[in-house]
Design a protein around this motif. Structure first.
Motif, PDB file in Angstrom:
ATOM      1  N   GLU A 277       1.342  -2.024  -1.404  1.00 32.39           N
ATOM      2  CA  GLU A 277       2.522  -2.071  -1.442  1.00 32.39           C
ATOM      3  C   GLU A 277       2.771  -3.303   0.089  1.00 32.39           C
ATOM      4  OE1 GLU A 277       4.811  -0.451  -3.570  1.00 32.39           O
ATOM      5  OE2 GLU A 277       3.691   0.596  -4.827  1.00 32.39           O
TER       6      GLU A 277
ATOM      7  N   VAL B 256       1.751  -2.915  10.510  1.00 34.89           N
ATOM      8  CA  VAL B 256       0.438  -2.882  10.297  1.00 34.89           C
ATOM      9  C   VAL B 256      -0.061  -4.246   9.489  1.00 34.89           C
ATOM     10  CG1 VAL B 256      -1.043  -2.496   7.994  1.00 34.89           C
ATOM     11  CG2 VAL B 256       0.663  -0.259   9.241  1.00 34.89           C
TER      12      VAL B 256
ATOM     13  N   SER C   9      13.114  -7.358   4.690  1.00 36.49           N
ATOM     14  CA  SER C   9      13.493  -6.705   5.179  1.00 36.49           C
ATOM     15  C   SER C   9      14.725  -7.353   6.156  1.00 36.49           C
ATOM     16  CB  SER C   9      12.268  -6.117   5.561  1.00 36.49           C
ATOM     17  OG  SER C   9      11.803  -7.255   5.896  1.00 36.49           O
TER      18      SER C   9
ATOM     19  N   VAL D  93      -4.030   1.493   6.406  1.00 37.02           N
ATOM     20  CA  VAL D  93      -2.703   1.083   6.102  1.00 37.02           C
ATOM     21  C   VAL D  93      -1.799   2.288   5.986  1.00 37.02           C
ATOM     22  CG1 VAL D  93      -1.075   0.087   4.722  1.00 37.02           C
ATOM     23  CG2 VAL D  93      -3.403  -1.387   4.723  1.00 37.02           C
ATOM     24  N   THR D  94      -0.701   2.463   6.881  1.00 39.02           N
ATOM     25  CA  THR D  94      -0.260   3.481   7.381  1.00 39.02           C
ATOM     26  C   THR D  94       1.006   3.821   6.806  1.00 39.02           C
ATOM     27  OG1 THR D  94      -0.483   4.083   9.551  1.00 39.02           O
ATOM     28  CG2 THR D  94      -2.455   5.231   8.028  1.00 39.02           C
ATOM     29  N   SER D  95       1.789   4.774   7.005  1.00 36.06           N
ATOM     30  CA  SER D  95       3.868   3.980   6.762  1.00 36.06           C
ATOM     31  C   SER D  95       4.354   5.143   7.940  1.00 36.06           C
ATOM     32  CB  SER D  95       3.845   4.404   5.056  1.00 36.06           C
ATOM     33  OG  SER D  95       5.385   4.065   5.861  1.00 36.06           O
ATOM     34  N   THR D  96       4.868   4.918   8.500  1.00 40.07           N
ATOM     35  CA  THR D  96       5.817   5.521   9.397  1.00 40.07           C
ATOM     36  C   THR D  96       7.272   6.087   9.475  1.00 40.07           C
ATOM     37  OG1 THR D  96       5.428   4.360  10.764  1.00 40.07           O
ATOM     38  CG2 THR D  96       3.943   5.455  11.231  1.00 40.07           C
ATOM     39  N   GLN D  97       7.103   5.686   8.222  1.00 44.65           N
ATOM     40  CA  GLN D  97       8.967   5.083   7.642  1.00 44.65           C
ATOM     41  C   GLN D  97       9.108   5.137   6.758  1.00 44.65           C
ATOM     42  OE1 GLN D  97       9.701   0.852   8.175  1.00 44.65           O
ATOM     43  NE2 GLN D  97       9.308   1.278  10.128  1.00 44.65           N
ATOM     44  N   GLN D  98      10.386   6.332   6.277  1.00 46.88           N
ATOM     45  CA  GLN D  98      10.465   6.533   4.822  1.00 46.88           C
ATOM     46  C   GLN D  98      12.038   5.942   4.429  1.00 46.88           C
ATOM     47  OE1 GLN D  98      10.365  10.836   4.654  1.00 46.88           O
ATOM     48  NE2 GLN D  98      11.314  10.785   1.976  1.00 46.88           N
ATOM     49  N   GLN D  99      12.336   4.926   3.145  1.00 50.04           N
ATOM     50  CA  GLN D  99      13.238   4.926   3.246  1.00 50.04           C
ATOM     51  C   GLN D  99      13.491   6.037   1.691  1.00 50.04           C
ATOM     52  OE1 GLN D  99      13.143   0.842   1.261  1.00 50.04           O
ATOM     53  NE2 GLN D  99      13.775   1.473  -0.407  1.00 50.04           N
TER      54      GLN D  99
ATOM     55  N   PRO E 298       3.433  -3.376   3.575  1.00 49.52           N
ATOM     56  CA  PRO E 298       2.687  -2.284   4.340  1.00 49.52           C
ATOM     57  C   PRO E 298       3.938  -2.907   5.466  1.00 49.52           C
ATOM     58  CG  PRO E 298       1.299  -4.385   4.529  1.00 49.52           C
ATOM     59  CD  PRO E 298       1.666  -4.025   3.518  1.00 49.52           C
ATOM     60  N   GLU E 299       4.526  -1.988   6.527  1.00 49.34           N
ATOM     61  CA  GLU E 299       5.505  -1.644   7.306  1.00 49.34           C
ATOM     62  C   GLU E 299       4.708  -3.488   8.921  1.00 49.34           C
ATOM     63  OE1 GLU E 299       4.517   1.848  10.597  1.00 49.34           O
ATOM     64  OE2 GLU E 299       5.373   1.882   8.446  1.00 49.34           O
TER      65      GLU E 299
END
Length: 249
Positions: A90, A96, A122, A211-217, A92-93
């Motif tokens: 996926e 990352v 984006s 690879v971590t995400s701190t955002q949520q769509q 990444p933000e």
């Protein structure tokens, strides 16, 4: 000097974007994908610097699954010498992405990172600045002219008040604006040669990046449609409508 050029797979700018029925995301089924236009401009500028004898090698790097090979080949067909694909399922933000690019730039000992100022999907305009902060390198954003003189990069950048020229001590990071250049048209022989150029593959784990995400769509919505215009018979009627209906004066 090596030039590292990140490229991103995005919906082609000529395609009308469709939203999924549940508004969860953009519908990518049967959609033409291309290199982000700003990334393409960055590739072109890197190639021009190499042709001028300033750079020794142009390396394209792309983050994504195997499907991004199409865009990697497009960059190689333009003239990039080799490519690196960072295998991530996926997208990444931005933070990352910046960390991944920083690791690759350190491994390759890149003297210049030339990248698009933003991606047209984006529109974050964040990665270049984050990358400069992580690596502690000088940055020139929104570049419309790039010149290499000795151990410095002279970057003319577009600002609100006009044009500003900054001198960056190499190694540095430059993000390309639309007016930097016009990307070249790739010919069939170049496309065939691109298939024989090396494409190295690595993973985020190999690079030591989590690879971590701190955002949520939450949802995606199409922009509001414009209402049809009207014709007025006189200036007085126009002023009346602007004042009483549109309430802009």
């Amino acid at each position: 000097m090596k030039i590292l050029v990140p490229v991103k797979r995005v919906i082609d700018y000529n395609v009308k974007v469709r939203i999924k029925q549940d508004c969860s995301d953009v519908d990518l089924s049967n959609t033409k994908m291309s290199i982000n236009p700003f990334c393409e401009i960055a590739v072109e500028e890197a190639l021009r610097l190499k042709e001028a004898g300033t750079a020794s090698e142009v390396i394209a790097v792309c983050i994504g699954p195997k499907i991004v090979k199409e865009q990697i080949l497009a960059a190689l067909a333009m003239g990039a010498d080799r490519a690196i694909r960072i295998d991530v399922e996926e997208q990444p933000e931005p933070l990352v992405i910046a960390r991944l690019l920083a690791k690759v730039a350190e491994q390759e000992d890149a003297g210049l990172i030339m990248m698009g100022k933003q991606a047209i999907d984006s529109d974050n305009n964040q990665v270049g600045q984050m990358l400069a902060g992580i690596m502690g390198r000088p940055q020139g954003t929104f570049a419309s002219v790039v010149k290499i003189e000795g151990d410095e990069a002279l970057v003319t950048r577009e600002v609100d008040g006009g044009l500003q020229t900054v001198a960056l001590k190499l190694p540095a990071i430059v993000t390309a604006d639309l007016r930097l250049n016009e990307p070249r048209f790739t010919k069939l022989p170049d496309i065939m040669k691109a298939k024989r150029k090396p494409i190295a593959e690595t993973t985020a784990a190999d690079l030591g990046v989590e690879v971590t995400s701190t955002q949520q769509q939450l949802s995606v919505a199409a922009p509001a449609t414009r209402q049809a215009g009207i014709k007025v018979a006189s200036v007085d009627e126009l002023v009346d409508k602007l004042k009483n209906e549109a309430k802009v004066i």
